[in-house]
Design an enzyme around this catalytic site. Sequence first.
Site, PDB file in Angstrom:
ATOM      1  N   GLU A   1       0.974  -1.140   0.045  1.00  0.00           N
ATOM      2  CA  GLU A   1       0.115   0.153   0.039  1.00  0.00           C
ATOM      3  C   GLU A   1       0.832   1.500  -0.096  1.00  0.00           C
ATOM      4  OE1 GLU A   1      -3.038  -0.260   3.276  1.00  0.00           O
ATOM      5  OE2 GLU A   1      -1.603  -1.977   3.955  1.00  0.00           O
TER       6      GLU A   1
ATOM      7  N   TYR B   1      -7.708   5.158  -3.841  1.00  0.00           N
ATOM      8  CA  TYR B   1      -8.683   5.691  -2.844  1.00  0.00           C
ATOM      9  C   TYR B   1      -7.747   6.755  -2.375  1.00  0.00           C
ATOM     10  CZ  TYR B   1      -6.846   3.248   1.095  1.00  0.00           C
ATOM     11  OH  TYR B   1      -6.224   2.721   2.021  1.00  0.00           O
TER      12      TYR B   1
ATOM     13  N   ASP C   1      -6.673   8.483   1.248  1.00  0.00           N
ATOM     14  CA  ASP C   1      -6.554   7.857   2.620  1.00  0.00           C
ATOM     15  C   ASP C   1      -6.023   9.154   3.356  1.00  0.00           C
ATOM     16  OD1 ASP C   1      -6.013   6.763   4.869  1.00  0.00           O
ATOM     17  OD2 ASP C   1      -4.283   5.298   4.184  1.00  0.00           O
TER      18      ASP C   1
ATOM     19  N   ASN D   1       2.055  -5.832   3.324  1.00  0.00           N
ATOM     20  CA  ASN D   1       1.405  -6.866   4.113  1.00  0.00           C
ATOM     21  C   ASN D   1       1.635  -8.315   3.765  1.00  0.00           C
ATOM     22  OD1 ASN D   1      -1.033  -5.009   4.847  1.00  0.00           O
ATOM     23  ND2 ASN D   1      -0.713  -4.298   2.939  1.00  0.00           N
TER      24      ASN D   1
ATOM     25  N   HIS E   1       0.969  -6.577   9.159  1.00  0.00           N
ATOM     26  CA  HIS E   1       0.857  -5.167   8.533  1.00  0.00           C
ATOM     27  C   HIS E   1       2.166  -4.465   8.891  1.00  0.00           C
ATOM     28  CE1 HIS E   1      -1.305  -1.074   8.291  1.00  0.00           C
ATOM     29  NE2 HIS E   1      -1.155  -1.418   7.095  1.00  0.00           N
TER      30      HIS E   1
END
Length: 498
Positions: free
Chosen positions: A4, A89, A91, A153, A237
């Site tokens: 991410e 998106y 964040d 991840n 994570h």
Amino acid sequence: MGIETEYGISVPGHPHVNAMATSSQVVLAYNGIAVGDRRGRARWDFDDEHPLRDARGYDLSRAEADPTQLTDEDLGLANLILTNGARLYVDHAHPEYSSPEVTNPRDAVLWDRAGQEIMAEAAAAATRDGPFTIQLYKNNTDNKGASYGTHENYLMRRGTPFSSIVRDLTPFFVTRQVFTGAGRVGLGQDGRGQGFQLSQRADFFEVEVGLETTLKRPIINTRDEPHADPERYRRLHVIVGDANLCEAATYLKMGTTSLVLALIEAEALGDDLTLADPVREMHEVSHDPTLSHRLRLRDGRAMTALEIQRAYLDAAARLVEAQAVPGTDPQTADVLARWAAVLDDLGEDPRRAADRVDWVAKLGLLEGYRRRDGLDWGAARLELVDLQYSDLRPDRGLAARLEAGGRLERLTSAEEVAHAKVHPPVDTRAYFRGECLRRYGDAVAAASWDSVIFDIPGHDALQRVPTLEPVRGTRDHVGHLLDSSATAAELLDALRER
């Protein structure tokens, strides 16, 4: 595994423009490119997200949580699900690309690079169609005290004790920045200290273990949100990584971390490398481009970051040799070989690793300016060079220009990246998610990492297809069903018959 990345965003000449609104413009601009200026219908499904669940065995209450932790709330910001299985998106105040799930480090590089190009195209489209010039940077700090993340991840077995993860992974994370660091001008969170350091993120870590990701950042993040069968899996994570522009650095980052997780799951590390003060050492390693700093271990030993990394490498090589039946897969062998080579080169002369390590490549550029113009580390021009290294515009970004000139190793081809921008990996559930959006987009009401939700005419309720097993929903598993189903209704009928 997957990556991410929150991208730095700037509107030159307009510093007070709302960053969330500008980030939304970027995301929506890509939606126009991707679907022919028709707004995507599918929304992100937040129902099964649990960002306050802690791996130490409890849930943080919403009243106690910082608002930035409530990532399961739909704030009405731009939020797209792409046909390559990724999520694009807003964040907080940044546009973010979350790659689809992949099974190996090279695919992690490929779909991360696809996201990088998607972001560059989106920013160009938003600039072309809007009132301002919007620039994006693949970096991790504005050098004014703010940091934004590049999170990794990894799927792990639920049965692995979390205490073992903390003990054995912390020294690896503290020291892997010798080859994963993106490089940064300035010391301290606000960058006011003069000097150069290995990592853009290191100075922002303040505790060893914790649930936060934006405040009191921990070396080991305890968010227990597997996005998979919680009885079998946990999702580790990882928030300590830098945003790498060099593909070889991303490849090593993902590959070596996967091997260390295999060591932990197999209880095969052997040597206890626990550090006496991990947070302090995180900063000290980053602040030492000579790589000579000796970290103090809890048992009284002192080792350099390269020596600690060599201990992990040797343990991983022993495990791979013991488990290789009938032979080691090519990527594992390649990661081991590259890991050994980069440690050797960094130990001999860091400049030998300039084609594979971002901080070394960046430092070479900066030292050139310092020699030519007689600049000290407090010169504002050096901060601009640092920022320009991560500029996504191919004609302006210094990393892009180094790569184009053959001075940063590239592992992917332009053709592969173009394909990955619109197609998902074939060997994870991302294939089912992405192909459903590509083939039946008008019928997909929502999706998440672990489900696809259909809105089928004639049905009173939405139809949810769970995807809790990350390596099911692959092309081999469902490709023939998708190929034989002209509509989403036919696909659901076929799935019910299985």
